[in-house]
Motif scaffolding. Sequence first.
Motif, PDB file in Angstrom:
ATOM      1  N   ILE A  94       0.858  -1.175   0.000  1.00 13.19           N
ATOM      2  CA  ILE A  94       0.000   0.000   0.000  1.00 13.19           C
ATOM      3  C   ILE A  94       0.900   1.233   0.000  1.00 13.19           C
ATOM      4  CG2 ILE A  94      -1.708   1.312   1.300  1.00 13.19           C
ATOM      5  CD1 ILE A  94      -2.714  -1.341   2.431  1.00 13.19           C
ATOM      6  N   ILE A  95       0.582   2.160  -0.898  1.00 11.47           N
ATOM      7  CA  ILE A  95       1.349   3.401  -0.991  1.00 11.47           C
ATOM      8  C   ILE A  95       0.386   4.580  -1.033  1.00 11.47           C
ATOM      9  CG2 ILE A  95       3.285   2.307  -2.201  1.00 11.47           C
ATOM     10  CD1 ILE A  95       2.203   3.674  -4.785  1.00 11.47           C
ATOM     11  N   ASN A  96       0.897   5.771  -0.778  1.00 12.54           N
ATOM     12  CA  ASN A  96       0.116   6.977  -1.020  1.00 12.54           C
ATOM     13  C   ASN A  96      -0.046   7.112  -2.533  1.00 12.54           C
ATOM     14  OD1 ASN A  96      -0.177   7.835   1.676  1.00 12.54           O
ATOM     15  ND2 ASN A  96       1.880   8.684   1.638  1.00 12.54           N
ATOM     16  N   THR A  97      -1.239   7.447  -2.968  1.00  9.58           N
ATOM     17  CA  THR A  97      -1.488   7.578  -4.401  1.00  9.58           C
ATOM     18  C   THR A  97      -0.634   8.699  -4.980  1.00  9.58           C
ATOM     19  OG1 THR A  97      -3.742   6.771  -4.151  1.00  9.58           O
ATOM     20  CG2 THR A  97      -3.259   8.021  -6.149  1.00  9.58           C
ATOM     21  N   PRO A  98       0.109   8.390  -6.045  1.00 11.18           N
ATOM     22  CA  PRO A  98       0.929   9.432  -6.687  1.00 11.18           C
ATOM     23  C   PRO A  98       0.057  10.583  -7.194  1.00 11.18           C
ATOM     24  CG  PRO A  98       1.515   7.246  -7.497  1.00 11.18           C
ATOM     25  CD  PRO A  98       0.271   7.095  -6.684  1.00 11.18           C
ATOM     26  N   ARG A  99       0.548  11.787  -7.054  1.00 14.78           N
ATOM     27  CA  ARG A  99      -0.209  12.975  -7.468  1.00 14.78           C
ATOM     28  C   ARG A  99      -0.538  12.979  -8.956  1.00 14.78           C
ATOM     29  NH1 ARG A  99       0.916  18.240  -4.072  1.00 14.78           N
ATOM     30  NH2 ARG A  99       1.297  17.255  -2.065  1.00 14.78           N
ATOM     31  N   ASN A 100       0.320  12.371  -9.764  1.00 15.17           N
ATOM     32  CA  ASN A 100       0.073  12.403 -11.205  1.00 15.17           C
ATOM     33  C   ASN A 100      -1.171  11.607 -11.612  1.00 15.17           C
ATOM     34  OD1 ASN A 100       1.242   9.915 -10.745  1.00 15.17           O
ATOM     35  ND2 ASN A 100       2.553   9.982 -12.543  1.00 15.17           N
TER      36      ASN A 100
ATOM     37  N   GLY B  51      -3.954  12.221 -10.100  1.00 17.40           N
ATOM     38  CA  GLY B  51      -5.014  13.198  -9.894  1.00 17.40           C
ATOM     39  C   GLY B  51      -5.892  12.979  -8.690  1.00 17.40           C
ATOM     40  N   VAL B  52      -5.410  12.233  -7.707  1.00 17.82           N
ATOM     41  CA  VAL B  52      -6.191  11.976  -6.500  1.00 17.82           C
ATOM     42  C   VAL B  52      -5.361  12.377  -5.304  1.00 17.82           C
ATOM     43  CG1 VAL B  52      -7.346  10.216  -5.133  1.00 17.82           C
ATOM     44  CG2 VAL B  52      -7.307  10.016  -7.598  1.00 17.82           C
ATOM     45  N   SER B  53      -5.926  13.210  -4.456  1.00 15.51           N
ATOM     46  CA  SER B  53      -5.195  13.571  -3.247  1.00 15.51           C
ATOM     47  C   SER B  53      -5.749  12.797  -2.062  1.00 15.51           C
ATOM     48  CB  SER B  53      -5.308  15.071  -2.994  1.00 15.51           C
ATOM     49  OG  SER B  53      -6.651  15.428  -2.815  1.00 15.51           O
ATOM     50  N   CYS B  54      -4.904  12.543  -1.108  1.00 17.23           N
ATOM     51  CA  CYS B  54      -5.293  11.874   0.140  1.00 17.23           C
ATOM     52  C   CYS B  54      -5.797  10.455  -0.059  1.00 17.23           C
ATOM     53  CB  CYS B  54      -6.332  12.686   0.907  1.00 17.23           C
ATOM     54  SG  CYS B  54      -5.756  14.307   1.350  1.00 17.23           S
ATOM     55  N   GLY B  55      -5.429   9.814  -1.133  1.00 13.98           N
ATOM     56  CA  GLY B  55      -5.861   8.446  -1.359  1.00 13.98           C
ATOM     57  C   GLY B  55      -4.730   7.469  -1.149  1.00 13.98           C
ATOM     58  N   LEU B  56      -5.096   6.208  -1.099  1.00 13.62           N
ATOM     59  CA  LEU B  56      -4.118   5.132  -1.026  1.00 13.62           C
ATOM     60  C   LEU B  56      -4.234   4.292  -2.285  1.00 13.62           C
ATOM     61  CD1 LEU B  56      -4.403   3.802   2.650  1.00 13.62           C
ATOM     62  CD2 LEU B  56      -2.656   5.293   1.685  1.00 13.62           C
ATOM     63  N   SER B  57      -3.157   3.642  -2.630  1.00  9.70           N
ATOM     64  CA  SER B  57      -3.127   2.751  -3.779  1.00  9.70           C
ATOM     65  C   SER B  57      -2.520   1.420  -3.364  1.00  9.70           C
ATOM     66  CB  SER B  57      -2.280   3.345  -4.904  1.00  9.70           C
ATOM     67  OG  SER B  57      -2.870   4.504  -5.415  1.00  9.70           O
ATOM     68  N   VAL B  58      -2.937   0.386  -4.067  1.00 11.73           N
ATOM     69  CA  VAL B  58      -2.384  -0.943  -3.864  1.00 11.73           C
ATOM     70  C   VAL B  58      -1.541  -1.275  -5.099  1.00 11.73           C
ATOM     71  CG1 VAL B  58      -2.901  -3.383  -3.481  1.00 11.73           C
ATOM     72  CG2 VAL B  58      -4.382  -1.619  -2.488  1.00 11.73           C
ATOM     73  N   VAL B  59      -0.301  -1.653  -4.861  1.00  9.16           N
ATOM     74  CA  VAL B  59       0.614  -2.024  -5.935  1.00  9.16           C
ATOM     75  C   VAL B  59       0.754  -3.540  -5.931  1.00  9.16           C
ATOM     76  CG1 VAL B  59       2.960  -1.769  -6.837  1.00  9.16           C
ATOM     77  CG2 VAL B  59       1.849   0.161  -5.683  1.00  9.16           C
ATOM     78  N   PHE B  60       0.662  -4.136  -7.124  1.00  5.11           N
ATOM     79  CA  PHE B  60       0.709  -5.592  -7.245  1.00  5.11           C
ATOM     80  C   PHE B  60       1.312  -5.966  -8.589  1.00  5.11           C
ATOM     81  CE2 PHE B  60      -3.208  -4.001  -8.914  1.00  5.11           C
ATOM     82  CZ  PHE B  60      -3.390  -4.704 -10.096  1.00  5.11           C
ATOM     83  N   ASN B  61       1.712  -7.215  -8.735  1.00  2.00           N
ATOM     84  CA  ASN B  61       2.299  -7.713  -9.972  1.00  2.00           C
ATOM     85  C   ASN B  61       1.227  -7.822 -11.045  1.00  2.00           C
ATOM     86  OD1 ASN B  61       3.098  -9.983 -11.923  1.00  2.00           O
ATOM     87  ND2 ASN B  61       5.023  -9.521 -10.872  1.00  2.00           N
ATOM     88  N   GLU B  62       1.582  -7.425 -12.268  1.00  9.68           N
ATOM     89  CA  GLU B  62       0.607  -7.427 -13.366  1.00  9.68           C
ATOM     90  C   GLU B  62       0.041  -8.812 -13.681  1.00  9.68           C
ATOM     91  OE1 GLU B  62       3.574  -7.753 -17.232  1.00  9.68           O
ATOM     92  OE2 GLU B  62       2.646  -5.845 -16.761  1.00  9.68           O
ATOM     93  N   ASN B  63       0.719  -9.868 -13.260  1.00 10.75           N
ATOM     94  CA  ASN B  63       0.212 -11.227 -13.505  1.00 10.75           C
ATOM     95  C   ASN B  63      -1.115 -11.493 -12.798  1.00 10.75           C
ATOM     96  OD1 ASN B  63       2.482 -11.831 -15.048  1.00 10.75           O
ATOM     97  ND2 ASN B  63       3.596 -12.619 -13.287  1.00 10.75           N
ATOM     98  N   TYR B  64      -1.453 -10.661 -11.818  1.00 12.31           N
ATOM     99  CA  TYR B  64      -2.661 -10.873 -11.031  1.00 12.31           C
ATOM    100  C   TYR B  64      -3.765  -9.863 -11.343  1.00 12.31           C
ATOM    101  CZ  TYR B  64       0.477 -13.876  -8.481  1.00 12.31           C
ATOM    102  OH  TYR B  64       1.365 -14.857  -8.154  1.00 12.31           O
ATOM    103  N   ILE B  65      -3.679  -9.198 -12.476  1.00 12.77           N
ATOM    104  CA  ILE B  65      -4.629  -8.127 -12.778  1.00 12.77           C
ATOM    105  C   ILE B  65      -6.079  -8.629 -12.815  1.00 12.77           C
ATOM    106  CG2 ILE B  65      -4.388  -8.266 -15.283  1.00 12.77           C
ATOM    107  CD1 ILE B  65      -4.542  -5.154 -15.264  1.00 12.77           C
ATOM    108  N   GLU B  66      -6.308  -9.785 -13.390  1.00  9.80           N
ATOM    109  CA  GLU B  66      -7.685 -10.306 -13.465  1.00  9.80           C
ATOM    110  C   GLU B  66      -8.217 -10.661 -12.077  1.00  9.80           C
ATOM    111  OE1 GLU B  66      -9.650  -9.982 -16.008  1.00  9.80           O
ATOM    112  OE2 GLU B  66      -7.952  -9.128 -17.081  1.00  9.80           O
ATOM    113  N   LYS B  67      -7.365 -11.202 -11.230  1.00  9.53           N
ATOM    114  CA  LYS B  67      -7.778 -11.532  -9.860  1.00  9.53           C
ATOM    115  C   LYS B  67      -8.113 -10.251  -9.100  1.00  9.53           C
ATOM    116  CE  LYS B  67      -8.575 -14.259  -6.443  1.00  9.53           C
ATOM    117  NZ  LYS B  67      -9.779 -15.087  -6.450  1.00  9.53           N
TER     118      LYS B  67
END
Length: 71
Positions: free
Chosen positions: A29-35, A37-53
């Motif tokens: 879990i990371i802070n959502t990058p400003r680029n 366009g979302v402030s104060c959000g969180l993002s989940v980073v994962f391997n592209e092999n699991y995109i459908e899951k």
Amino acid sequence: MNNIAPFRSRSDALKLSRALNEERIANIIINTPRNLGVSCGLSVVFNENYIEKVRSIIAEKSLTSSLGIFR
């Protein structure tokens, strides 16, 4: 390569991360990058092999604050 799933809701990001952990899918879990366009959000980073899951979990758990999935 990693993908990023940003959320407007911190709780939805945490729910996705927990669900991925239960499936033994590595994620962080990371802070959502400003680029994205979302402030104060969180993002989940994962391997592209699991995109459908990840898409499936977002739909199953009705994580409506999802802003999509980006590379």
